[in-house]
Design a protein around this motif. Structure first.
Motif, PDB file in Angstrom:
ATOM      1  N   ALA A  39       0.831  -1.211   0.000  1.00 28.33           N
ATOM      2  CA  ALA A  39       0.000   0.000   0.000  1.00 28.33           C
ATOM      3  C   ALA A  39       0.865   1.260   0.000  1.00 28.33           C
ATOM      4  N   ARG A  40       1.918   1.268   0.807  1.00 28.88           N
ATOM      5  CA  ARG A  40       2.801   2.444   0.873  1.00 28.88           C
ATOM      6  C   ARG A  40       3.527   2.669  -0.449  1.00 28.88           C
ATOM      7  N   THR A  41       3.953   1.586  -1.101  1.00 25.27           N
ATOM      8  CA  THR A  41       4.626   1.715  -2.397  1.00 25.27           C
ATOM      9  C   THR A  41       3.674   2.321  -3.415  1.00 25.27           C
ATOM     10  N   ILE A  42       2.441   1.841  -3.448  1.00 22.78           N
ATOM     11  CA  ILE A  42       1.440   2.386  -4.365  1.00 22.78           C
ATOM     12  C   ILE A  42       1.213   3.862  -4.069  1.00 22.78           C
ATOM     13  N   GLU A  43       1.076   4.200  -2.795  1.00 18.94           N
ATOM     14  CA  GLU A  43       0.853   5.592  -2.384  1.00 18.94           C
ATOM     15  C   GLU A  43       2.007   6.500  -2.814  1.00 18.94           C
ATOM     16  N   GLU A  44       3.239   6.043  -2.626  1.00 18.87           N
ATOM     17  CA  GLU A  44       4.407   6.865  -2.935  1.00 18.87           C
ATOM     18  C   GLU A  44       4.618   7.027  -4.449  1.00 18.87           C
ATOM     19  N   LEU A  45       4.309   5.993  -5.224  1.00 15.97           N
ATOM     20  CA  LEU A  45       4.624   6.022  -6.649  1.00 15.97           C
ATOM     21  C   LEU A  45       3.505   6.532  -7.538  1.00 15.97           C
ATOM     22  N   THR A  46       2.273   6.546  -7.053  1.00 12.22           N
ATOM     23  CA  THR A  46       1.142   6.983  -7.875  1.00 12.22           C
ATOM     24  C   THR A  46       1.365   8.354  -8.526  1.00 12.22           C
ATOM     25  N   PRO A  47       1.902   9.359  -7.828  1.00  8.75           N
ATOM     26  CA  PRO A  47       2.100  10.658  -8.486  1.00  8.75           C
ATOM     27  C   PRO A  47       3.180  10.645  -9.585  1.00  8.75           C
ATOM     28  N   PHE A  48       4.061   9.645  -9.587  1.00  5.57           N
ATOM     29  CA  PHE A  48       5.210   9.658 -10.481  1.00  5.57           C
ATOM     30  C   PHE A  48       5.082   8.735 -11.689  1.00  5.57           C
ATOM     31  N   ILE A  49       4.164   7.787 -11.651  1.00  6.12           N
ATOM     32  CA  ILE A  49       4.028   6.835 -12.747  1.00  6.12           C
ATOM     33  C   ILE A  49       2.705   7.089 -13.441  1.00  6.12           C
ATOM     34  N   SER A  50       2.781   7.377 -14.753  1.00 10.76           N
ATOM     35  CA  SER A  50       1.539   7.559 -15.512  1.00 10.76           C
ATOM     36  C   SER A  50       1.158   6.210 -16.112  1.00 10.76           C
ATOM     37  N   GLY A  51      -0.103   5.923 -16.111  1.00  9.72           N
ATOM     38  CA  GLY A  51      -0.564   4.645 -16.638  1.00  9.72           C
ATOM     39  C   GLY A  51      -0.645   3.595 -15.547  1.00  9.72           C
ATOM     40  N   ASP A  52      -0.857   2.374 -15.985  1.00 13.32           N
ATOM     41  CA  ASP A  52      -1.018   1.263 -15.052  1.00 13.32           C
ATOM     42  C   ASP A  52       0.325   0.784 -14.523  1.00 13.32           C
ATOM     43  N   PHE A  53       0.333   0.352 -13.271  1.00 17.16           N
ATOM     44  CA  PHE A  53       1.495  -0.312 -12.709  1.00 17.16           C
ATOM     45  C   PHE A  53       1.013  -1.313 -11.680  1.00 17.16           C
ATOM     46  N   SER A  54       1.856  -2.280 -11.380  1.00 17.89           N
ATOM     47  CA  SER A  54       1.469  -3.294 -10.406  1.00 17.89           C
ATOM     48  C   SER A  54       2.671  -3.644  -9.539  1.00 17.89           C
ATOM     49  N   ILE A  55       2.380  -4.116  -8.344  1.00 23.23           N
ATOM     50  CA  ILE A  55       3.412  -4.590  -7.438  1.00 23.23           C
ATOM     51  C   ILE A  55       3.626  -6.062  -7.775  1.00 23.23           C
ATOM     52  N   SER A  56       4.800  -6.389  -8.289  1.00 22.63           N
ATOM     53  CA  SER A  56       5.045  -7.759  -8.730  1.00 22.63           C
ATOM     54  C   SER A  56       5.650  -8.630  -7.638  1.00 22.63           C
ATOM     55  N   ALA A  57       6.228  -8.004  -6.608  1.00 24.67           N
ATOM     56  CA  ALA A  57       6.820  -8.792  -5.520  1.00 24.67           C
ATOM     57  C   ALA A  57       6.985  -7.922  -4.280  1.00 24.67           C
ATOM     58  N   VAL A  58       6.860  -8.560  -3.116  1.00 22.37           N
ATOM     59  CA  VAL A  58       7.141  -7.917  -1.835  1.00 22.37           C
ATOM     60  C   VAL A  58       7.908  -8.930  -1.005  1.00 22.37           C
ATOM     61  N   LYS A  59       9.085  -8.525  -0.508  1.00 19.24           N
ATOM     62  CA  LYS A  59       9.835  -9.443   0.350  1.00 19.24           C
ATOM     63  C   LYS A  59      10.491  -8.673   1.488  1.00 19.24           C
ATOM     64  N   ARG A  60      10.606  -9.353   2.611  1.00 20.68           N
ATOM     65  CA  ARG A  60      11.264  -8.782   3.780  1.00 20.68           C
ATOM     66  C   ARG A  60      12.774  -8.807   3.522  1.00 20.68           C
ATOM     67  N   THR A  61      13.469  -7.764   3.940  1.00 23.04           N
ATOM     68  CA  THR A  61      14.923  -7.714   3.747  1.00 23.04           C
ATOM     69  C   THR A  61      15.628  -7.875   5.084  1.00 23.04           C
ATOM     70  N   ASN A  62      16.933  -8.067   5.009  1.00 23.44           N
ATOM     71  CA  ASN A  62      17.733  -8.182   6.226  1.00 23.44           C
ATOM     72  C   ASN A  62      18.493  -6.887   6.520  1.00 23.44           C
ATOM     73  N   ILE A  63      18.035  -5.776   5.976  1.00 22.96           N
ATOM     74  CA  ILE A  63      18.657  -4.467   6.213  1.00 22.96           C
ATOM     75  C   ILE A  63      18.345  -4.048   7.646  1.00 22.96           C
ATOM     76  N   SER A  64      19.389  -3.763   8.422  1.00 21.72           N
ATOM     77  CA  SER A  64      19.168  -3.383   9.814  1.00 21.72           C
ATOM     78  C   SER A  64      19.213  -1.871  10.010  1.00 21.72           C
ATOM     79  N   GLU A  65      19.881  -1.172   9.092  1.00 25.09           N
ATOM     80  CA  GLU A  65      19.997   0.278   9.252  1.00 25.09           C
ATOM     81  C   GLU A  65      20.224   0.919   7.891  1.00 25.09           C
ATOM     82  N   ILE A  66      19.860   2.202   7.778  1.00 27.66           N
ATOM     83  CA  ILE A  66      20.075   2.944   6.542  1.00 27.66           C
ATOM     84  C   ILE A  66      20.780   4.245   6.874  1.00 27.66           C
ATOM     85  N   PHE A  67      21.851   4.530   6.134  1.00 30.45           N
ATOM     86  CA  PHE A  67      22.573   5.790   6.262  1.00 30.45           C
ATOM     87  C   PHE A  67      22.152   6.656   5.075  1.00 30.45           C
ATOM     88  N   TRP A  68      21.519   7.795   5.381  1.00 24.31           N
ATOM     89  CA  TRP A  68      20.918   8.660   4.372  1.00 24.31           C
ATOM     90  C   TRP A  68      21.893   9.715   3.884  1.00 24.31           C
TER      91      TRP A  68
END
Length: 151
Positions: A39-68
């Motif tokens: 749902a969050r991916t759809i919400e974030e990408l809707t303004p940027f993608i024109s036309g149809d799009f679909s979520i083809s996969a969702v998987k949990r990652t082993n990322i413990s931290e992100i440095f921005w």
């Protein structure tokens, strides 16, 4: 603690030469469940993608931290081994952790990682740094009641 999910989005992308090409691009999203990640991916990408799009996969990652880094346009996966010493047996133990680092190039990824690790008391070694094909990363959206109070 964050739960990072990798979602893949399939859509028709307009290439620089004017041709349309089907692409399947990965995104990272902080979510509590697979459903929320989608749902969050759809919400974030809707303004940027024109036309149809679909979520083809969702998987949990082993990322413990992100440095921005707001100026960066690439994401690097850093595999880190934290080294601890067993006091009883005097044997070194390595614990692997995965960190996502934003940077413009490999050297920037190393610099941003080392900056993020500044102040860390634990001994560590970098096992690998690799560029990912992740397009963007979306942090959790906290409501006003969940957000930390401003000082």
């Amino acid at each position: 603690m964050s739960n990072w999910f990798e979602t893949k989005v399939r859509y028709d992308k307009m290439m620089e030469n004017g041709m349309q090409k089907k692409v399947n691009e990965p995104y990272m999203v902080d979510a509590l469940s697979f459903t929320e990640a989608e749902a969050r991916t759809i919400e974030e990408l809707t303004p940027f993608i024109s036309g149809d799009f679909s979520i083809s996969a969702v998987k949990r990652t082993n990322i413990s931290e992100i440095f921005w880094d707001e100026t960066a346009d690439k994401w690097y996966h850093v595999k880190v081994n934290f080294i601890t010493l067993d006091e009883k047996t005097a044997v070194e133990k390595k614990t692997t952790t995965h960190i996502l680092v934003a940077a413009n190039d490999f050297r920037g990824a190393l610099d941003n990682f080392m900056e993020g690790m500044k102040g860390t008391m634990a001994d560590f070694e970098i096992a690998s740094i690799a560029e990912t094909n992740i397009m963007d990363v979306y942090k959790a959206k906290l409501s006003k009641t969940e957000a930390a109070p401003e000082a």
